[in-house]
Scaffold this active site. Structure first.
Site, PDB file in Angstrom:
ATOM      1  N   HIS A   8       0.452  50.427  -3.697  1.00 27.28           N
ATOM      2  CA  HIS A   8      -0.536  49.360  -3.475  1.00 27.28           C
ATOM      3  C   HIS A   8      -0.121  48.470  -2.298  1.00 27.28           C
ATOM      4  CE1 HIS A   8      -3.541  46.313  -4.971  1.00 27.28           C
ATOM      5  NE2 HIS A   8      -2.748  45.529  -4.257  1.00 27.28           N
ATOM      6  N   GLU A   9       1.095  47.937  -2.371  1.00 26.28           N
ATOM      7  CA  GLU A   9       1.542  47.035  -1.300  1.00 26.28           C
ATOM      8  C   GLU A   9       1.729  47.792   0.013  1.00 26.28           C
ATOM      9  OE1 GLU A   9       1.196  44.029  -1.841  1.00 26.28           O
ATOM     10  OE2 GLU A   9       1.060  44.163  -4.020  1.00 26.28           O
ATOM     11  N   HIS A  49      -2.584  48.715   6.515  1.00 28.02           N
ATOM     12  CA  HIS A  49      -3.681  47.941   7.094  1.00 28.02           C
ATOM     13  C   HIS A  49      -3.145  47.042   8.212  1.00 28.02           C
ATOM     14  CE1 HIS A  49      -7.719  45.845   5.815  1.00 28.02           C
ATOM     15  NE2 HIS A  49      -7.801  46.441   6.979  1.00 28.02           N
ATOM     16  N   HIS A  62      -1.523  47.870   1.788  1.00 27.75           N
ATOM     17  CA  HIS A  62      -1.729  46.639   2.570  1.00 27.75           C
ATOM     18  C   HIS A  62      -0.948  46.709   3.887  1.00 27.75           C
ATOM     19  CE1 HIS A  62      -4.096  44.263  -0.159  1.00 27.75           C
ATOM     20  NE2 HIS A  62      -3.187  44.211  -1.105  1.00 27.75           N
TER      21      HIS A  62
END
Length: 695
Positions: A484-485, A491, A488
């Site tokens: 999940h992190e 991105h 990010h």
């Protein structure tokens, strides 16, 4: 420039001033001392004010180039980026490595920094120039138009159109909210770290796996205590609640965690929460909105309150029947084990849920830990990024870090060119907030010389620590958190925009979780697990039957998990759709607000609000629904990979080109449709979670 150098000579011992001489001009953490922050903040504010004064007194007619770009502070001159430079480091330290001195400085600087931000946004001369460009600009490309719209609207939403009395009122509201948000976070950290469950009788460890015992023994040793110490940090709390047969101790731990910041002491957050809700309502109404949610949702994909509630209610309708069945099945099992008189309590849920999962799938997180040794998981996650996007990670021990636990990497693109710096901070410790997050020490933008300034991104987590007997062995949930992190961070690392304020994760709030939640999908994919899940002792790959059980159990308690997220979304919206002064008692209000999504017993003294950092201090106020909104997007997006192959490079390149690298340069739905070909529907999410609408 000579004047600038002369100015910097006053601060020659402060590492925030001047050029960094570290690899890729990374933050020289090894040189930074607490006393450096304040003078860097104050000088950064002075430099900002100096630049703004030059801008507003520019005799030339306002244009996009001489006003909007300068107002956005993307001039590529290190002399003027001092405030951003020190702010990025300081905010990360407050979350990842704080202490009493930093907390005290944060309290001191908060009103000063808020006043400066207000001084900029409420500067009439500056706004007049921006307004002129907004009303008279030449034709712009899509990214320039987005920057102009954001700049103008940002000033308006910050009070630029208010009269003097209104501007003064806004100043007071924002300054108070800034101080209280900080106090909320500091109280929560202190309350969290203050509690320990100290066990000296080994019989009270009954049911706990070896990993939990070893971690607790190490925690006790670190505190110079005999026996075992358990804390409210998730890697300690979760195994205890899941495996401990000692119901009275589960209750003690549960009540400590779920009553944080409600006690009559200096860490009480009840009145702070109430005041924050009212401050935000007053701010929104001062700016002409009925509620704070109306104010927030103007710049969200959801657009308005009705659409948020439509999503939440649709999810309740679809998932609640299954969630009720899940809970009834859990209760039946508990009664079969304990007797018909047994009454389930909240501190029993994880314990009996684990028992039921074992019964149904013969699977639990401890079975998987030996296959998820942290260094192998890192290899797997990095390898996934390489397979999808062609990027590679190289450790660089010459890049300074802020704690020995932190690892720094150089990231290189498919063609071998430098892409980013990536920091990873994995373990809990004193002075570190719970949870997991991604942040940036430097964003991405293209400077005035045409150089593409590459980002320095960081992921911060709280994983199970290594012990003297074992390396760090993760649960599947921790692997999902890493993914999940890392989503990010991709991105951020792939950002390729002209303007920093539009690059990377600087997107609308209900779009920002798409890249992160998208990556979680890989966690149960056999072909991905096969790349790294190797037993840390034997070197054997994870067995096929274990992977099959992981996949089969994917939807175990999925409906209950969905309702949990929906309940938090309902609570968030209940606070921030208030039109009148909020005077209710927090605890009973909370229980009423989310009741439609709650299917289990609620205790009168427990409270989520006082520890709900997302909506009180973390930027998610009137935005917690974003997680479920983005889940609809991520399920829909991943269905493309399932169709074309989970490692399909063409699909991955399209995702990178249309989503990850574009940041906030266009409307998020425009970007999404460019990748997917159509708007998302809820169907992919329902299918992934095994939900049928005729339950």
């Amino acid at each position: 420039m000579n004047e600038n150098l002369k100015e910097e000579s006053k601060y020659q011992n402060n590492p925030f001033f001047g050029e960094y001489t570290t690899p890729h001009e990374t933050v020289p953490f090894h040189l930074i001392k607490t006393e450096h922050y304040e003078e860097a903040f104050l000088e950064g504010i002075r430099r900002d004010e100096e630049e703004i004064e030059k801008l507003v007194n520019d005799p030339d007619t306002p244009t996009f180039e001489n006003t909007i770009i300068r107002a956005d502070n993307e001039n590529g001159d290190h002399y003027y980026d001092l405030l951003n430079r020190v702010s990025n480091v300081f905010s990360c330290m407050l979350s990842a490595e704080t202490n009493d001195d930093l907390d005290e400085l944060a309290q001191k600087m908060s009103p000063i920094l808020t006043k400066h931000a207000n001084d900029v946004r409420l500067n009439k001369k500056l706004f007049d120039r921006i307004k002129y460009v907004y009303e008279n600009h030449r034709e712009l490309d899509a990214e320039e138009q987005m920057l102009l719209d954001n700049c103008y609207d940002g000033f308006v939403r910050s009070g630029a159109l208010l009269d003097d009395e209104g501007k003064e009122r806004l100043r007071k509201l924002t300054e108070e909210a800034g101080v209280l948000s900080l106090q909320f976070s500091q109280n929560l950290l202190k309350e969290n770290k203050a509690f320990t469950l100290h066990i000296t009788n080994e019989n009270e460890l009954d049911g706990l796996p070896e990993t939990a015992r070893e971690a607790a023994a190490m925690a006790a040793k670190e505190q110079e205590k005999e026996g075992w110490v358990f804390t409210l940090d998730f890697p300690s709390y979760s195994p205890f609640m899941t495996y401990s047969s000692q119901r009275h101790l589960r209750k003690q731990l549960y009540m400590a965690r779920n009553t944080e910041c409600t006690h009559q002491n200096d860490n009480n957050n009840l009145e702070i929460c109430k005041r924050l809700v009212n401050l935000r309502r007053e701010l929104a109404q001062l700016l002409g909105y009925d509620t704070y949610a109306d104010y927030v949702l103007k710049h969200r994909m959801a657009t308005n309150i009705e659409n948020v509630y439509r999503l939440l209610n649709d999810l309740i309708k679809a998932y609640k029947p299954t969630a009720i069945n899940e809970h009834h099945e859990l209760e039946r099992m508990a009664k079969n084990m304990e007797g018909d008189d047994f009454e389930m309590q909240p501190w029993d849920t994880a314990y009996y849920s684990h028992k039921l999962q074992m019964q149904k799938y013969n699977l639990d997180s401890e079975m998987l830990r030996p296959y998820f040794e942290l260094s192998k998981v890192i290899d797997g996650v990095f390898g996934l990024a390489n397979r999808l996007y062609g990027i590679s990670f190289k450790p660089n021990n010459d890049i300074p870090v802020y704690h020995p636990d932190v690892k720094a990497y150089e990231v290189f693109d498919r063609d071998g060119s430098y892409l980013a710096v990536f920091y990873a901070d994995f373990f809990p410790r004193k002075g570190k907030q719970g949870g997991a997050w991604m942040t940036e020490f430097q964003g991405q933008w293209i400077d005035r010389k045409g150089e593409n300034v590459r980002p320095h991104v960081s992921v911060v987590m709280n994983f199970t620590k290594p012990t003297p007997e074992k390396p760090a062995l993760l649960t599947l949930g921790e692997v999902e958190t890493f993914l999940h992190e890392f989503g990010h961070s991709l991105h951020g690392m792939f950002a390729n925009s002209r303007f920093s304020s539009l690059s990377g994760t600087n997107v609308w709030w209900d779009f920002v979780e798409l890249p992160s939640q998208f990556m979680e999908n890989f966690a149960i994919e056999k072909d991905f697990l096969r790349t790294f899940a190797i037993h840390y002792k034997t070197g054997e790959p994870i067995p096929d039957d274990l992977i099959a059980r992981i996949v089969k159990s994917r939807n175990y308690m999925a409906a209950s998990g969905c309702l949990r997220q929906v309940s938090l979304g309902l609570l968030d919206m209940a606070y921030y759709t208030q039109k009148e002064a909020f005077t209710a008692d927090i605890i009973p209000f909370e229980k009423e607000a989310w009741k439609e999504a709650i299917i289990t017993k609620q205790l009168p003294e427990t409270c989520m609000t006082t520890q709900f950092s997302h909506i009180m201090a973390g930027g998610y106020a009137a935005g917690y629904y974003s997680y479920k909104w983005a889940e609809v997007l991520d399920a829909d997006a991943f269905s493309m990979f399932k169709k074309n192959g989970i490692f399909d490079q063409a699909t991955a390149q399209s995702f990178r080109d249309n989503i990850l690298s574009r940041g906030g340069t266009e409307h998020p739905m425009t970007l999404y449709k460019r990748f997917r070909g159509s708007e998302p529907t809820i169907e992919a999410l329902l299918q992934r979670d095994g939900i049928t609408t005729n339950n």
